[in-house]
Design an enzyme around this catalytic site. Structure first.
Site, PDB file in Angstrom:
ATOM      1  N   SER A  20      40.185  42.978  43.197  1.00  0.00           N
ATOM      2  CA  SER A  20      41.565  43.259  42.821  1.00  0.00           C
ATOM      3  C   SER A  20      42.496  42.183  43.406  1.00  0.00           C
ATOM      4  CB  SER A  20      41.936  44.667  43.300  1.00  0.00           C
ATOM      5  OG  SER A  20      43.144  45.115  42.759  1.00  0.00           O
TER       6      SER A  20
ATOM      7  N   ASP B 187      39.333  48.549  38.062  1.00  0.00           N
ATOM      8  CA  ASP B 187      39.431  47.988  39.412  1.00  0.00           C
ATOM      9  C   ASP B 187      38.091  48.014  40.151  1.00  0.00           C
ATOM     10  OD1 ASP B 187      40.062  48.129  42.442  1.00  0.00           O
ATOM     11  OD2 ASP B 187      41.968  47.529  41.548  1.00  0.00           O
TER      12      ASP B 187
END
Length: 330
Positions: free
Chosen positions: A68, A236
């Site tokens: 991320s 994610d």
């Protein structure tokens, strides 16, 4: 400046010495390391600060991994744009009045400003040529969902996945920030049968592709929309592994940066034993998704630099040792 006469000045000798050593370290680095930066939204500016300090000392990165926002920070470090990236993000957060724009909802527009601001920050901070020229092995971790081609037949399923994932991530982030164990996301990963995916430098064909890989690793609907590559959805990477240290070379010396104790729970004890792990020395002044806090961005970055400087002796001692010394203590 030291006066030389006839209008000439000699720079302060201390400054000259410092510049000389920085230049020497740049081309003949004394230390090599694999660097892992956990995801955490704005918290990852802490990792950017640590990376800047390491680079200033002449540390060379053989490998980097990021999840991320940690992936974005790792590539900014390879791009050598740490200070500029922080300054830029400070400026755009100064101009953002809210983390949720209700008026946009009434107009049918995007209500969360995060994805647009995040993309702009990535584009500003990345230097594709420097990343490739570095020769560093890069790992960007993400999670693949089900194929996009089925989405029209599964709109209700898609809406449920978006809703459940976003809510679980926000609740887990809140609990972990308060030191409370959280596993809502891991349950969703099992429920929706997701799989881990790692993009590497071998997949980098241009800057736009790298940007998309980072967005894939950062997808937290509805804050950052579902991303897709080759007709597949991505979420994610922190859903399954928010600190990737398992993919580095077996004998690598690793510096791993994260923000909450729960991040390393369940990892291989031998791997942790040979890893230099860094966490903030005090509570970070910003939360993951606060894009209205330029002061928090700056302070998180500066805390990373300060924590690295306060541990410089220990870090350099670690980098001087052989990995086998740490494993022999088990």
């Amino acid at each position: 400046m030291l006066p030389m006469g006839r209008g000439l000045d000699l720079p302060n000798l201390t400054d000259v010495k410092e510049q000389f050593y920085q230049t020497l370290n740049r081309f003949l680095p004394m230390y090599e390391v694999s660097l892992a930066i956990a995801g955490g939204g704005c918290k990852a500016f802490y990792g950017l600060g640590i990376g800047k300090a390491l680079r200033n000392w002449g540390v060379r990165f053989n490998e980097v991994s990021g999840v991320s926002a940690g992936a974005a920070m790792a590539l900014c470090i390879l791009s050598e744009t740490e200070d500029e990236t922080v300054e830029y993000f400070e400026e755009i957060t100064k101009r953002n009045s809210s983390n949720f724009h209700f008026s946009n909802l009434l107009r049918g527009e995007r209500t969360f400003p995060h994805e647009d601001m995040y993309r702009r920050g990535i584009r500003f901070g990345m230097r594709f040529d420097r990343i490739l020229a570095s020769g560093v092995k890069v790992i960007i971790h993400t999670v693949r969902a089900y194929p996009k081609e089925n989405s029209l037949k599964n709109k209700f399923r898609l809406a449920r996945l978006i809703s459940e994932t976003g809510r679980a991530f926000l609740l887990d982030d809140r609990d972990r920030s308060e030191g409370i164990p959280a596993n809502r996301i891991s349950e969703i990963v099992k429920k929706w049968n997701m799989e881990d995916v790692d993009f590497t430098e071998k997949d980098f064909s241009n800057q736009e592709v790298i940007e998309q890989f980072i967005l894939n690793s950062s997808s937290i609907p509805p804050i950052v929309d579902f991303q897709s590559v080759n007709n597949e959805y991505y979420l994610d990477g922190g859903l399954t592994n928010n600190l990737v240290i398992e993919k580095f070379a077996p004998n690598a010396k690793i510096i791993a940066i994260h923000y909450e104790p729960a991040t390393i729970v369940g990892k291989d004890p031998d791997l942790l034993r040979k890893t230099y792990i860094m966490r903030p020395s005090k509570r970070l002044p910003i939360t993951s998704f606060d894009y209205t806090n330029p002061q928090g961005v700056r302070e998180a970055y500066e805390l990373g630099i300060a924590d690295a400087e306060s541990q410089k002796t220990q870090i350099l001692e670690y980098l001087q040792k052989d990995v086998s010394e740490f494993l022999s203590r088990s």
